[in-house]
Scaffold this motif. Structure first.
Motif, PDB file in Angstrom:
ATOM      1  N   PRO A 129      -1.626  -5.241  -3.262  1.00  0.00           N
ATOM      2  CA  PRO A 129      -2.769  -5.703  -4.082  1.00  0.00           C
ATOM      3  C   PRO A 129      -2.760  -6.276  -5.370  1.00  0.00           C
ATOM      4  O   PRO A 129      -3.663  -6.629  -6.079  1.00  0.00           O
ATOM      5  N   ALA A 130      -1.328  -6.075  -5.991  1.00  0.00           N
ATOM      6  CA  ALA A 130      -1.122  -6.534  -7.373  1.00  0.00           C
ATOM      7  C   ALA A 130      -0.799  -7.839  -7.221  1.00  0.00           C
ATOM      8  O   ALA A 130      -0.659  -8.481  -8.447  1.00  0.00           O
ATOM      9  N   GLY A 131      -0.355  -8.560  -6.282  1.00  0.00           N
ATOM     10  CA  GLY A 131      -0.187  -9.893  -6.300  1.00  0.00           C
ATOM     11  C   GLY A 131      -0.627 -10.634  -5.188  1.00  0.00           C
ATOM     12  O   GLY A 131      -1.964 -10.308  -4.607  1.00  0.00           O
ATOM     13  N   GLY A 161       0.749  -1.157  -0.055  1.00  0.00           N
ATOM     14  CA  GLY A 161       0.080   0.059   0.031  1.00  0.00           C
ATOM     15  C   GLY A 161       0.895   1.345  -0.133  1.00  0.00           C
ATOM     16  O   GLY A 161       1.955   1.212  -0.234  1.00  0.00           O
ATOM     17  N   THR A 162       0.412   2.326   0.365  1.00  0.00           N
ATOM     18  CA  THR A 162       0.847   3.752   0.307  1.00  0.00           C
ATOM     19  C   THR A 162       2.288   3.618   1.216  1.00  0.00           C
ATOM     20  O   THR A 162       3.280   4.120   0.992  1.00  0.00           O
ATOM     21  N   GLY A 210       3.574  -0.439  -6.981  1.00  0.00           N
ATOM     22  CA  GLY A 210       3.388   0.364  -5.621  1.00  0.00           C
ATOM     23  C   GLY A 210       2.341   1.185  -5.922  1.00  0.00           C
ATOM     24  O   GLY A 210       1.357   1.401  -7.094  1.00  0.00           O
ATOM     25  N   SER A 211       2.041   2.108  -4.864  1.00  0.00           N
ATOM     26  CA  SER A 211       0.560   2.776  -4.810  1.00  0.00           C
ATOM     27  C   SER A 211       0.629   4.108  -5.909  1.00  0.00           C
ATOM     28  O   SER A 211       1.666   4.805  -5.948  1.00  0.00           O
ATOM     29  N   VAL A 245      10.466   6.594  -9.259  1.00  0.00           N
ATOM     30  CA  VAL A 245       9.254   5.935 -10.095  1.00  0.00           C
ATOM     31  C   VAL A 245       9.526   4.710 -10.759  1.00  0.00           C
ATOM     32  O   VAL A 245       8.569   3.790 -10.752  1.00  0.00           O
ATOM     33  N   ARG A 246      10.547   4.330 -10.985  1.00  0.00           N
ATOM     34  CA  ARG A 246      11.243   2.950 -11.417  1.00  0.00           C
ATOM     35  C   ARG A 246      10.953   1.847 -10.500  1.00  0.00           C
ATOM     36  O   ARG A 246      10.438   0.756 -10.649  1.00  0.00           O
ATOM     37  N   VAL A 247      11.042   2.289  -9.146  1.00  0.00           N
ATOM     38  CA  VAL A 247      11.043   1.270  -7.994  1.00  0.00           C
ATOM     39  C   VAL A 247       9.537   1.103  -7.753  1.00  0.00           C
ATOM     40  O   VAL A 247       9.174  -0.030  -7.651  1.00  0.00           O
ATOM     41  N   VAL A 248       8.612   2.214  -7.849  1.00  0.00           N
ATOM     42  CA  VAL A 248       7.155   2.171  -7.685  1.00  0.00           C
ATOM     43  C   VAL A 248       6.712   1.141  -8.817  1.00  0.00           C
ATOM     44  O   VAL A 248       5.849   0.153  -8.423  1.00  0.00           O
ATOM     45  N   ALA A 249       7.133   1.304  -9.939  1.00  0.00           N
ATOM     46  CA  ALA A 249       6.730   0.293 -10.905  1.00  0.00           C
ATOM     47  C   ALA A 249       7.074  -1.216 -10.601  1.00  0.00           C
ATOM     48  O   ALA A 249       6.413  -2.144 -10.712  1.00  0.00           O
ATOM     49  N   ALA A 250       8.257  -1.302 -10.298  1.00  0.00           N
ATOM     50  CA  ALA A 250       8.743  -2.797 -10.041  1.00  0.00           C
ATOM     51  C   ALA A 250       8.076  -3.512  -8.739  1.00  0.00           C
ATOM     52  O   ALA A 250       8.006  -4.540  -8.804  1.00  0.00           O
TER      53      ALA A 250
END
Length: 568
Positions: free
Chosen positions: A307-309, A197-198, A268-269, A260-265
């Motif tokens: 929540p993505a996994g 989450g956030t 992330g929220s 930003v790249r870490v949030v994608a990998a």
């Protein structure tokens, strides 16, 4: 230390002011506490009303030990604590108020270096924003997620489990008594939410930005290694004062792109978007929504975490944590300096994931393109955001009828109405919930589905709004529409029955209504009544739109640590 410690402006010499400053601070401090050694303030967001941060007093004690050991003087400073689940109208409403207090208290006091203790969603960005404005040597310790929850033999994640189980109750598939029993099964220990989450996202962001020591993000709150890291943070901040290593050297454009790249990998929220944009505005870095879209677009989703996994943050840490993720995307990261004094890319261990079911490799990711997507179109000329990793793939390209709600009260009044004209293919539209309209841009964008749709077995619909959503939530949800309806945005022109087109691959969100008809319509602002005084009056007069970070316009830029007037 380079030059004379800033705190010596208060303590050095035999003037009347120096005498009173030292005398008032003694209270057990030895005489050599005022001999020029670094005065380290520990900004502590502990509060009984912020349960995620309830263990911060213990963390602060271990930071203090490290500061003393390295020759500094630790001084704990309570700062505003924003409990995500309790604050009304929403914690986001108070983010910049807390940041202002942090900034002003650091600047106003005899401080040479800063340690920030944050965990719950808004405490991390508010601390970073405030400290960045003062630009004294600073590092952060994030408080870590709670232990895994479990319900009836399956993982139960904080937040995500709330959305799942409450919808089961509304669909008539689960008794309310089971929902009550699930509460204690979900929250087992100290710490913030155990999903991505956030709170977990912002911990990963803080480390990716270079503002924490390596290994902090994802380290569970009850884990004794968090106390060890806190001690090391106390050691390191004293060294940073000597090196004059400041946030201005760390919070660069390159650091923001890494975040930003870490949030994608990690999946992330979406809330990271408004906080990163606000931070960029604060430190004066050229960084916009387009940078978020471009930097994250080709990053693979590696963390199989709710929540993505399927897994939770305790599993994430066990599998290698953020270090294992960074190792898989190292060739896409910038060598930006961190508070350790080394570039981010140099402090990655190179150890692979210890559990490939939790943290995948870049060659075999969960999804090859996981970045947050920024949409444009006649509904969102200044942008909107969607998290494809948490969406239903079949709905990422969709055309449906609008079902419009004017404010969250209107939504609650009508969504459970059996007579509501709504079908699974429709698009739920919520307006009046942006930064100015609500005010505070609440996490209501992931609107619960109508019971008649839930009973049909449908678990997702396209939903769009000028609001945010919890990082623990999921679904095909378009958020942060800018400008918001209360600021005259085109969301205020939508009528129920209009056709809306979403195409995430093409980055398009548009209202399929002739321009001449839109020009003839009167916009619906759906804003809360104006405030005549108090914080809300200041906030609504100065808050910027989501595409600029939903911060206050007069807080852009840094103001440094200099205080022009002395106390007398």
């Amino acid at each position: 230390m380079s030059g004379t410690a800033r705190s010596q402006q208060w303590y050095a010499g035999d003037s009347r002011d120096a005498f009173i400053h030292r005398a008032w601070m003694r209270r057990g401090l030895p005489d050599h506490a005022f001999d020029g050694r670094p005065q380290i303030v520990i900004c502590n967001t502990w509060s009984d009303l912020t349960p995620c941060n309830s263990h911060f007093r213990e963390i602060a004690e271990h930071v203090k030990r490290g500061v003393w050991e390295s020759g500094g003087v630790p001084l704990e400073l309570p700062v505003p604590s924003l409990g995500e689940t309790l604050l009304r109208p929403t914690a986001m409403f108070f983010r910049d108020l807390a940041a202002m207090v942090v900034e002003e208290l650091i600047r106003a006091n005899p401080v040479d270096g800063v340690v920030l203790l944050g965990g719950c969603d808004k405490t991390v960005p508010s601390l970073l924003l405030g400290a960045a404005s003062v630009d004294l040597p600073t590092l952060m310790v994030t408080g870590g997620p709670m232990l895994n929850g479990s319900w009836q033999g399956r993982p139960l994640g904080c937040g995500t489990g709330v959305w799942e189980l409450s919808e089961e109750v509304r669909a008539g598939r689960m008794p309310r008594s089971d929902l009550r029993r699930a509460e204690s099964a979900m929250i087992r220990s100290r710490g913030h939410c155990n999903t991505m989450g956030t709170a977990s996202t912002m911990a990963c962001v803080a480390e990716a930005l270079g503002m924490t020591l390596p290994g902090n993000a994802g380290l569970p709150a009850p884990d004794s290694r968090l106390l060890e890291l806190s001690h090391a943070a106390g050691n390191r901040i004293v060294e940073m004062v000597g090196e004059d290593l400041r946030p201005s050297a760390v919070l660069t454009r390159e650091a923001l792109l890494n975040a930003v790249r870490v949030v994608a990998a990690v999946g992330g929220s979406t809330n990271a978007v408004v906080h990163l944009l606000a931070l960029a505005r604060r430190v004066g870095v050229d960084f916009a929504l387009e940078d978020i879209d471009r930097a994250g677009r080709d990053i693979p989703l590696l963390a199989d975490v709710q929540p993505a996994g399927a897994h939770l943050m305790e599993d994430f840490h066990r599998a290698g944590g953020l270090d294992a993720v960074l190792g898989q995307i190292k060739d896409r990261l910038e060598p930006a300096v961190t508070v350790s004094g080394r570039p981010l890319t140099d402090q990655i261990s190179g150890h692979p994931s210890a559990d490939l079911t939790v943290i995948r490799t870049a060659d075999e990711p969960i999804a090859r393109h996981a970045g947050l997507a920024v949409l444009r179109g006649n509904l969102c000329p200044d942008g909107a955001v969607i998290k494809p990793a948490a969406a239903t793939p079949e709905l990422l390209r969709h055309r449906g009828r609008a079902v419009v709600f004017d404010g969250i009260e209107d939504f609650h009044a009508r969504i459970d109405d059996p007579g509501l004209d709504v079908e699974p293919s429709d698009v739920l539209v919520l307006r009046g919930c942006g930064p100015r309209g609500y005010p505070g841009m609440p996490e209501v964008g992931n609107m619960p589905l109508p019971p008649k749709v839930l009973r049909a077995g449908v678990r997702d619909m396209v939903r769009i709004s000028d609001a945010r959503m919890s990082g623990t939530a999921f679904g095909t949800v378009v958020l942060h529409i800018a400008p918001e309806s209360a600021a005259g945005g085109p969301l205020g022109l939508v009528r129920s029955g209009d056709w809306i087109e979403l195409d995430v691959e093409r980055r398009v969100l548009r209202l399929d209504v002739p321009e001449e008809e839109l020009a003839a319509r009167q916009p619906v602002t759906a804003a809360a009544p104006p405030a005549e005084s108090g914080w809300e009056h200041i906030y609504r007069a100065h808050v910027e739109q989501a595409d600029r970070g939903a911060g206050l316009d007069f807080l852009a830029g840094t103001r440094g640590s200099f205080v022009a007037r002395e106390s007398h």
